[in-house]
Design an enzyme around this catalytic site. Structure first.
Site, mmCIF file in Angstrom:
data_model
loop_
_atom_site.group_PDB
_atom_site.id
_atom_site.type_symbol
_atom_site.label_atom_id
_atom_site.label_comp_id
_atom_site.label_asym_id
_atom_site.label_seq_id
_atom_site.Cartn_x
_atom_site.Cartn_y
_atom_site.Cartn_z
ATOM 1 N N CYS A 308 103.063 0.472 11.846
ATOM 2 C CA CYS A 308 102.712 0.618 10.414
ATOM 3 C C CYS A 308 101.990 1.658 10.274
ATOM 4 O O CYS A 308 100.792 1.936 11.204
ATOM 5 C CB CYS A 308 101.965 -0.776 10.028
ATOM 6 S SG CYS A 308 103.057 -1.989 9.709
ATOM 7 N N ARG A 404 111.447 -1.875 0.281
ATOM 8 C CA ARG A 404 110.551 -2.648 0.516
ATOM 9 C C ARG A 404 109.050 -1.967 0.251
ATOM 10 O O ARG A 404 108.156 -2.769 0.176
ATOM 11 C CB ARG A 404 110.636 -2.556 2.114
ATOM 12 C CG ARG A 404 109.590 -3.406 2.874
ATOM 13 C CD ARG A 404 109.768 -3.819 4.145
ATOM 14 N NE ARG A 404 109.398 -5.048 4.731
ATOM 15 C CZ ARG A 404 107.938 -5.075 5.283
ATOM 16 N NH1 ARG A 404 107.397 -3.844 5.281
ATOM 17 N NH2 ARG A 404 107.560 -6.361 5.582
HETATM 18 P P1 XMP Z 1 104.700 -5.691 15.050
HETATM 19 O O1 XMP Z 1 103.428 -5.391 15.151
HETATM 20 O O2 XMP Z 1 105.134 -6.994 15.627
HETATM 21 O O3 XMP Z 1 105.245 -5.672 13.364
HETATM 22 O O4 XMP Z 1 105.569 -4.571 15.650
HETATM 23 C C1 XMP Z 1 106.016 -5.932 12.861
HETATM 24 C C2 XMP Z 1 106.124 -5.986 11.189
HETATM 25 O O5 XMP Z 1 105.435 -4.817 10.822
HETATM 26 C C3 XMP Z 1 106.002 -4.777 9.280
HETATM 27 N N1 XMP Z 1 106.458 -3.393 9.097
HETATM 28 C C4 XMP Z 1 106.135 -2.430 8.571
HETATM 29 N N2 XMP Z 1 104.939 -2.201 8.066
HETATM 30 N N3 XMP Z 1 105.132 0.003 7.719
HETATM 31 C C5 XMP Z 1 104.498 -0.844 7.569
HETATM 32 O O6 XMP Z 1 103.370 -0.777 7.178
HETATM 33 C C6 XMP Z 1 106.611 0.024 8.472
HETATM 34 O O7 XMP Z 1 107.105 1.045 8.364
HETATM 35 C C7 XMP Z 1 106.740 -1.187 8.802
HETATM 36 N N4 XMP Z 1 108.222 -1.844 9.198
HETATM 37 C C8 XMP Z 1 107.794 -3.195 9.579
HETATM 38 C C9 XMP Z 1 106.919 -5.723 8.893
HETATM 39 O O8 XMP Z 1 106.186 -6.815 8.350
HETATM 40 C C10 XMP Z 1 107.407 -6.248 10.090
HETATM 41 O O9 XMP Z 1 107.777 -7.560 10.514
#
Ligand code: XMP
Length: 491
Positions: A308, A404
């Protein structure tokens, strides 16, 4: 004080590394701690774990793996509605006791044994029911029936070689019953027929034994694997379609669900579907208050994810432990389960999220390197990796993930991404990753004296950790010589 300087008298918000669970007296043996939980009002899991709705994490392979281990995979939504419906069907069919008619390989009595032998080889089966034009079962043919004929080399017909005294069962057959029949008659497959003797399915020994291997699986009332599906906040049609296809939980998938248009639309979706509806992501008490009256679950996480960049790009976000606790304060009053989504690197983080009020945790990066995640293994400098990217990254938004982030699809240089594209170390099987993750949570339950997930939420207390305390908590002053299965430095 003026308006602006007043603003800077701010509450502190904490995340995983800021806290630890305070050890308490305990009689809990970690192995025996019960990790079953509620993921939404009507759906229970046997482990408190979900895989993220991301195109490098969860498609049907991951969803099947997660449900077999007792958790839940959430299918991502960067695919057409037809595709996601087919993915749901794959999950629902995976561990079915009765293989349905359209998936049963059958033979005709007038085929030659050579033909059927080739067909079975091609389809990867070792036997087939023999049916006439009306699908009436005439017999069953297996490799063992065929072999003597093949050796002679004559073009004999299936009718001649097949076993024509077939044991069949009715559709409502139970696994144990079918297995007993197979043992009694020394057979490996039993055709399932309707009242007119027509083929409607097939039960195989192999299928029954495969199901037995996954005793802890998360299943629906028809004993099919559970599956979650992400839908966009404004995708009413997708929501309808996946609901009809048998999704157990819909996840309204939005980076900022406290957008009031998103909430209005989510409320409408909830009214139209049978499945449970989880709303997310949110990260504050106020957002929780606006969704708990209709949501069957809430998902927390504004910017904690490993890929993120929401917080750096937008300047907005909530450290995850505080976010979870704020939402849980509200949700627990309404018996709405809370899912902590993102930022979990170690099993201890999952235990902390639950202690802060979550009923289950969702992970992306932790699973992206497993065999069950989509995508292939790549090798760089002799090390193996798999791709992992944020759904708000340029690449993922180009393939349809932009909504999203409440952004329209645009030319690439026009995107303002909120995520990055990355590689993550290849990890092998999902089952062994989950074993470490769940084992770590159970270990935390042992230190806190919690026999169940609700007890962990209730009993756990936190201590605040200083920078020095944090350093102390990781291996220090040594050089690690052997890789541990649940720890890699600088992860
Ligand atoms: P982890 O830390 O487990 O997080 O890899 C997975 C979660 O991250 C969110 N997610 C995003 N958040 N930009 C964001 O700010 C992104 O591009 C993105 N893609 C995923 C999502 O909630 C996921 O479950």
């Amino acid at each position: 004080d003026g308006f602006f300087s007043e603003k800077l008298r701010v509450p502190e918000a904490l995340t995983f590394d800021d806290v630890l669970l305070r050890p308490r007296e305990s009689r809990v043996e970690p192995d025996e701690a019960d990790v079953s939980t509620q993921v939404s009002k009507n759906v229970e899991l046997n482990i408190p774990i979900l895989s993220a709705a991301m195109d490098t994490v969860t498609e049907s392979g991951m969803a099947i793996g997660m449900a077999r281990e007792g958790g839940l995979g959430v299918l991502h939504r960067s695919m057409d509605v037809d595709e996601v419906v087919a993915e749901i069907e794959r999950v629902k069919r995976a561990d079915e006791l009765v293989i349905r008619r359209e998936n049963v390989v059958t033979a005709r009595p007038d085929q030659t044994v050579q033909e059927v032998d080739e067909m079975m080889e091609h389809e990867g089966v070792s036997g087939a029911p023999v049916v006439d034009e009306d699908d009436e079962v005439l017999g069953i043919i297996s490799g063992t029936d065929i072999r003597p004929y093949l050796e002679v080399g004559e073009k004999d017909s299936v009718e001649e070689a097949m076993t024509d005294e077939v044991i069949t069962v009715h559709e409502d057959v139970e696994a144990r019953e079918a297995l007993e029949l197979m043992y009694e008659h020394k057979i490996e497959r039993v055709p399932v027929v309707d009242d007119d003797g027509r083929l409607v399915g097939l039960v195989t020994m192999q299928g029954i034994l495969a199901r037995r291997e996954h005793e802890n699986a998360a299943r629906d009332e028809d004993s099919k694997l559970l599956v979650g599906v992400a839908v966009g906040p404004f995708e009413q049609d997708r929501a309808q379609a996946v609901d009809e296809a048998g999704a157990d939980v819909l996840f309204i998938d939005c980076a900022h669900a406290h957008n009031l248009n998103v909430i209005d639309s989510a409320r409408e979706i909830k009214e139209e579907v049978e499945a449970d509806v989880v709303v997310g992501n949110i990260g504050t008490e106020a957002a929780a208050e606006d969704v708990v009256d209709f949501a069957d679950g809430v998902k927390v996480g504004i910017g904690p994810g490993s890929i993120c960049t929401t917080r750096v790009v937008s300047g907005s976000g909530m450290p995850q432990i505080t976010a979870v606790s704020e939402v849980a304060d509200v949700a627990s009053d309404y018996d709405v389960p809370v899912i902590a989504d993102g930022g979990i690197r170690y099993s201890g983080d999952a235990a902390k999220a639950i202690a802060a009020g979550a009923d289950a945790v969702m992970l992306g990066s932790y699973f992206a390197g497993t065999d069950e995640a989509p995508g292939r293994v790549i090798t760089m400098n002799g090390k193996k990796y798999k791709q992992y990217r944020g759904m708000g990254s340029v690449g993922a938004m180009q393939s349809g993930g932009g909504e999203r982030y409440l952004k329209d699809e645009q030319e690439d240089e026009e995107f303002v991404p909120e995520g990055v594209e990355a590689a993550t170390p290849y990890k092998g099987s999902l089952a062994s990753e989950l074993h470490q993750l769940v084992g770590g949570i159970q270990s935390g339950m042992g230190y806190v004296g919690a026999e169940t997930i609700p007890e962990l939420k209730e009993r756990a207390r936190f201590v605040r950790v200083s920078q020095a305390g944090q350093t102390e908590g990781h291996p220090h002053d040594v050089m690690i010589t052997d890789e541990a299965p649940n720890y890699s430095p600088g992860e």
